[in-house]
Scaffold this motif. Sequence first.
Motif, PDB file in Angstrom:
ATOM      1  N   TYR A  12       0.763   7.719   7.014  1.00 26.24           N
ATOM      2  CA  TYR A  12      -1.033   7.864   6.200  1.00 26.24           C
ATOM      3  C   TYR A  12      -1.576   7.385   6.510  1.00 26.24           C
ATOM      4  CZ  TYR A  12       0.670  12.664   4.888  1.00 26.24           C
ATOM      5  OH  TYR A  12       0.871  13.611   5.397  1.00 26.24           O
ATOM      6  N   SER A  60      -3.487   5.651   4.745  1.00 23.99           N
ATOM      7  CA  SER A  60      -3.256   4.397   3.141  1.00 23.99           C
ATOM      8  C   SER A  60      -2.213   4.213   3.159  1.00 23.99           C
ATOM      9  CB  SER A  60      -3.374   5.421   2.054  1.00 23.99           C
ATOM     10  OG  SER A  60      -1.565   6.912   2.119  1.00 23.99           O
ATOM     11  N   TYR A  61      -1.500   3.863   3.990  1.00 26.44           N
ATOM     12  CA  TYR A  61      -0.003   3.536   4.078  1.00 26.44           C
ATOM     13  C   TYR A  61      -0.345   2.311   5.018  1.00 26.44           C
ATOM     14  CZ  TYR A  61       2.180   7.491   2.018  1.00 26.44           C
ATOM     15  OH  TYR A  61       3.144   9.057   2.414  1.00 26.44           O
ATOM     16  N   LYS A 100       1.245  -1.374  -0.158  1.00 21.34           N
ATOM     17  CA  LYS A 100       0.027  -0.184  -0.121  1.00 21.34           C
ATOM     18  C   LYS A 100       0.795   1.386  -0.554  1.00 21.34           C
ATOM     19  CE  LYS A 100      -4.240  -1.439   1.361  1.00 21.34           C
ATOM     20  NZ  LYS A 100      -4.889  -1.928   2.658  1.00 21.34           N
ATOM     21  N   GLN A 156       9.533   7.115  -1.751  1.00 28.37           N
ATOM     22  CA  GLN A 156      10.011   6.502  -1.447  1.00 28.37           C
ATOM     23  C   GLN A 156      11.191   5.794  -1.098  1.00 28.37           C
ATOM     24  OE1 GLN A 156       7.505   3.838  -3.928  1.00 28.37           O
ATOM     25  NE2 GLN A 156       5.390   5.201  -3.787  1.00 28.37           N
ATOM     26  N   GLN A 205       2.051   2.200  -3.548  1.00 23.91           N
ATOM     27  CA  GLN A 205       0.802   2.469  -3.977  1.00 23.91           C
ATOM     28  C   GLN A 205       0.827   3.536  -4.017  1.00 23.91           C
ATOM     29  OE1 GLN A 205      -2.145  -0.388  -3.325  1.00 23.91           O
ATOM     30  NE2 GLN A 205      -2.041  -1.364  -4.786  1.00 23.91           N
ATOM     31  N   ASN A 206       0.365   4.442  -2.663  1.00 24.18           N
ATOM     32  CA  ASN A 206      -0.109   4.981  -2.421  1.00 24.18           C
ATOM     33  C   ASN A 206       1.370   6.599  -1.921  1.00 24.18           C
ATOM     34  OD1 ASN A 206      -2.941   4.489  -2.733  1.00 24.18           O
ATOM     35  ND2 ASN A 206      -2.234   3.319  -0.598  1.00 24.18           N
ATOM     36  N   ALA A 207       2.356   6.333  -1.543  1.00 29.30           N
ATOM     37  CA  ALA A 207       3.438   7.111  -1.782  1.00 29.30           C
ATOM     38  C   ALA A 207       4.019   8.548  -2.344  1.00 29.30           C
ATOM     39  CB  ALA A 207       3.989   6.476  -0.864  1.00 29.30           C
TER      40      ALA A 207
END
Length: 81
Positions: free
Chosen positions: A68, A70-71, A16, A26, A19-21
């Motif tokens: 977050y 989302s991670y 995740k 990263q 995908q989201n960071a």
Amino acid sequence: MSLIDTPQPLYFDKHKFKQNAPVYVQRLLGEELVNHIDGMEVNKEENTALYNLQCEFNGEQLELYPIYKSYCTDVKQGKLF
């Protein structure tokens, strides 16, 4: 049974995160650190929607913030190696 709803723990999920960071985040953390923290429980910051993660990596104590939602995942996954 308690009337107070206890929040479900969240765990850092490297898939995740990837995908989201943003790419710069990263690169900043690096693949080795991301692999190390994969599956670790994150801590909710008071009065915010953000989380942090404390760990030891290469002999240093680290606190990663912000993490977050989302991670993260609410499913604890065991490491294969």
